[in-house]
Write a protein that holds these residues in place. Structure first.
Motif, short mmCIF file in Angstrom:
data_model
loop_
_atom_site.label_atom_id
_atom_site.label_comp_id
_atom_site.label_asym_id
_atom_site.label_seq_id
_atom_site.Cartn_x
_atom_site.Cartn_y
_atom_site.Cartn_z
N ALA A 100 0.83 -1.21 0.00
CA ALA A 100 0.00 0.00 0.00
C ALA A 100 0.87 1.26 0.00
CB ALA A 100 -0.92 -0.01 1.22
N PHE A 101 1.97 1.23 0.73
CA PHE A 101 2.92 2.35 0.68
C PHE A 101 3.41 2.55 -0.76
CE2 PHE A 101 4.66 2.09 5.35
CZ PHE A 101 3.54 2.80 5.79
N ARG A 102 3.80 1.47 -1.39
CA ARG A 102 4.31 1.57 -2.77
C ARG A 102 3.25 2.15 -3.71
NH1 ARG A 102 9.06 -1.04 -3.69
NH2 ARG A 102 9.68 -2.80 -2.35
N ALA A 103 2.02 1.76 -3.49
CA ALA A 103 0.93 2.21 -4.36
C ALA A 103 0.47 3.64 -4.03
CB ALA A 103 -0.26 1.26 -4.24
N LYS A 104 1.09 4.24 -3.00
CA LYS A 104 0.76 5.59 -2.55
C LYS A 104 -0.70 5.70 -2.09
CE LYS A 104 4.25 7.75 -5.56
NZ LYS A 104 5.25 7.83 -4.47
N SER A 105 -1.24 4.60 -1.58
CA SER A 105 -2.60 4.60 -1.07
C SER A 105 -2.64 4.64 0.45
CB SER A 105 -3.35 3.35 -1.56
OG SER A 105 -2.72 2.16 -1.11
N LEU A 106 -1.47 4.72 1.08
CA LEU A 106 -1.38 4.72 2.54
C LEU A 106 -0.22 5.61 2.95
CD1 LEU A 106 -2.54 3.37 5.14
CD2 LEU A 106 -0.78 1.61 4.87
N ASP A 107 -0.46 6.46 3.96
CA ASP A 107 0.56 7.40 4.41
C ASP A 107 1.21 7.02 5.73
OD1 ASP A 107 0.29 9.22 2.24
OD2 ASP A 107 -1.50 10.07 3.18
N VAL A 108 0.49 6.36 6.61
CA VAL A 108 1.04 5.99 7.91
C VAL A 108 0.35 4.72 8.39
CG1 VAL A 108 -0.59 7.49 9.15
CG2 VAL A 108 1.54 6.82 10.26
N ALA A 109 1.14 3.84 9.03
CA ALA A 109 0.60 2.54 9.44
C ALA A 109 1.16 2.12 10.79
CB ALA A 109 0.91 1.47 8.39
N ASN A 110 0.46 1.19 11.41
CA ASN A 110 0.83 0.64 12.72
C ASN A 110 1.27 -0.80 12.52
OD1 ASN A 110 -0.97 0.61 15.94
ND2 ASN A 110 1.06 -0.15 15.40
N ASN A 111 2.52 -1.11 12.83
CA ASN A 111 3.03 -2.47 12.68
C ASN A 111 4.00 -2.81 13.80
OD1 ASN A 111 2.58 -1.80 9.41
ND2 ASN A 111 2.11 -3.89 10.02
N ALA A 112 4.56 -4.00 13.70
CA ALA A 112 5.63 -4.41 14.61
C ALA A 112 6.98 -4.02 13.99
CB ALA A 112 5.55 -5.91 14.86
N GLY A 113 8.06 -4.50 14.58
CA GLY A 113 9.39 -4.07 14.15
C GLY A 113 9.88 -4.66 12.86
N ILE A 114 9.34 -5.81 12.46
CA ILE A 114 9.93 -6.50 11.31
C ILE A 114 9.53 -5.92 9.95
CG2 ILE A 114 8.18 -8.31 11.10
CD1 ILE A 114 10.54 -10.29 10.69
N PRO A 115 8.32 -5.38 9.73
CA PRO A 115 8.01 -4.84 8.40
C PRO A 115 8.95 -3.73 7.92
CG PRO A 115 5.99 -5.27 9.58
CD PRO A 115 7.10 -5.45 10.58
N PRO A 116 9.39 -2.80 8.78
CA PRO A 116 10.36 -1.81 8.28
C PRO A 116 11.67 -2.45 7.81
CG PRO A 116 9.32 -0.98 10.26
CD PRO A 116 8.91 -2.42 10.13
N ILE A 117 12.09 -3.53 8.48
CA ILE A 117 13.30 -4.24 8.05
C ILE A 117 13.05 -4.87 6.68
CG2 ILE A 117 14.81 -6.21 8.54
CD1 ILE A 117 14.32 -5.66 11.54
N GLN A 118 11.90 -5.48 6.51
CA GLN A 118 11.57 -6.12 5.24
C GLN A 118 11.47 -5.10 4.12
OE1 GLN A 118 11.53 -9.31 4.94
NE2 GLN A 118 10.81 -9.53 2.82
N ALA A 119 10.89 -3.94 4.42
CA ALA A 119 10.78 -2.89 3.41
C ALA A 119 12.17 -2.44 2.95
CB ALA A 119 9.99 -1.70 3.96
N HIS A 120 13.07 -2.25 3.91
CA HIS A 120 14.44 -1.85 3.57
C HIS A 120 15.08 -2.90 2.68
CE1 HIS A 120 18.47 -0.08 4.23
NE2 HIS A 120 18.87 -1.35 4.21
N TYR A 121 14.89 -4.16 3.00
CA TYR A 121 15.47 -5.25 2.21
C TYR A 121 14.92 -5.25 0.79
CZ TYR A 121 16.79 -10.05 0.97
OH TYR A 121 17.31 -11.16 0.36
#
Length: 357
Positions: A100-121
């Protein structure tokens, strides 16, 4: 992110199969998960001043999985924002949020610690802007019906549901490490968390990590058939807000995100301080649980803790990234780049002293 269930993988894990299974839309767009290049995006400086004025007409699209944020704001009297919420998006799973971030359909989200790591990867640049520390386990391991597995040691040689880009994935990896079990001693089956129930029911996997809030529904249906829960002391420390770097590079939206953080923090405090109302309004009315089940969930709830300093969180996130790198799931990197420290302390300042870790 519904999709066909993947076949169980042998001890020699096929990393490319993992990548295809977990990236979904991102892979279709040709955005490789194995990128070793620096995540692309606008350059952000943690020393730059954070915009505070929210211009008229500013809009944010905000994740509200199962309507949790909206309900907390409504019940807690926190619905007024100095910006317009263009859309409340019912989205929670890390891989779905990244897409959703990639599609520019979402500006801010609530997650745990691992999704930001996965996004960076995956080569996508997004930053952490708020942190809530969780001190107690909020996941347990559920067995398939008819299972005789009693503890984590019993996971050896079994098929384990594994979501590389979600909190459930790192909870599983930490549990295996704590028990001294090598990845080669188990069969990791790449799924997303919304496939776990079906995988357990069908026997595709022997074990799946479930959130404390999800487990009662599964056990209610299958405990009589031999399904049961295995609890551990493994915690997933970080509950966070994050946003694409492109959003934070927009001064108007960055100011709006900063204005949203206090409400996000206060909403969680309200739910913690009003368990009876939250049980009835959320778990009973929207999730169709019994009041007894709801009380069981809230009894296990973590007290919200918003740290004035992010040092502990960064250390934890580095340990998580290193754990994933040890398994060959991501490339090693310094996770400090994931934190936009211009926002550090905003959540802590918004809540009473007892909710600052």
């Amino acid at each position: 992110m519904p999709g066909p269930h993947s076949a169980a993988l042998g001890p020699a894990l096929d990393r490319r199969m993992f990548t295809r299974s977990l990236l979904g839309t991102a892979a279709a767009l040709g955005l490789g998960a194995c990128s070793t290049a620096t995540a692309a995006g606008p350059a952000l400086s943690s020393s730059a001043a954070l915009p505070t004025a929210v211009p008229a007409g500013t809009k944010l699209s905000i994740a509200s999985y199962l309507g949790i944020q909206q309900l907390q704001f409504k019940l807690g009297g926190l619905e007024k924002f100095p910006f317009t919420v263009s859309n409340w998006v019912n989205i929670g799973a890390g891989p779905d949020v990244i897409n959703a971030f990639r599609a520019k359909s979402l500006d801010v989200a609530n997650n745990a610690g691992i999704p930001p790591i996965q996004a960076h990867y995956q080569g996508y640049d997004a930053k952490i802007v708020a942190i809530n520390i969780t001190r107690k386990p909020n996941y347990l391991f559920a067995t398939k019906p008819g299972s005789d597995i009693k503890d984590v040691q019993g996971f050896k040689g079994k098929k384990l549901a594994f979501s590389q880009g979600q909190a459930q994935g790192v909870v599983l990896l930490r549990a295996l490490k704590q028990a001294g079990i090598a990845y080669s001693d188990v069969k990791l089956v790449p799924l997303t968390s919304n496939q776990f129930f079906t995988a357990l029911q069908s026997g595709q996997v022997d074990i799946a990590p479930l959130a404390n809030s999800q487990a009662p529904a599964y056990l209610k249906q299958y405990e009589a058939k031999g399904a049961h829960a295995i609890t551990t002391d493994v915690v997933d420390l970080l509950n966070l807000l994050w946003a694409p770097a492109s959003v934070l590079a927009d001064s108007a939206k960055a100011a709006a995100v900063a204005a949203y953080i206090p409400a996000w923090a206060k909403g969680q405090v309200w739910a913690y301080e009003n368990p009876d109302a939250w049980n009835e309004e959320f778990y009973v009315k929207t999730q169709n649980l019994t009041l007894a089940q709801a009380k069981g969930i809230t009894a296990l709830a973590n007290k919200p803790l918003f740290p004035p300093s992010w040092d502990e969180a960064i250390t934890w996130e580095q340990e998580t990234a290193d754990l994933l790198a040890e398994g060959g799931f991501v490339k090693s990197f310094k996770v400090a780049s994931l934190f936009d420290r211009r926002f550090e302390g905003i959540a802590a300042k918004a809540v009473p002293a007892g909710y600052r870790s």
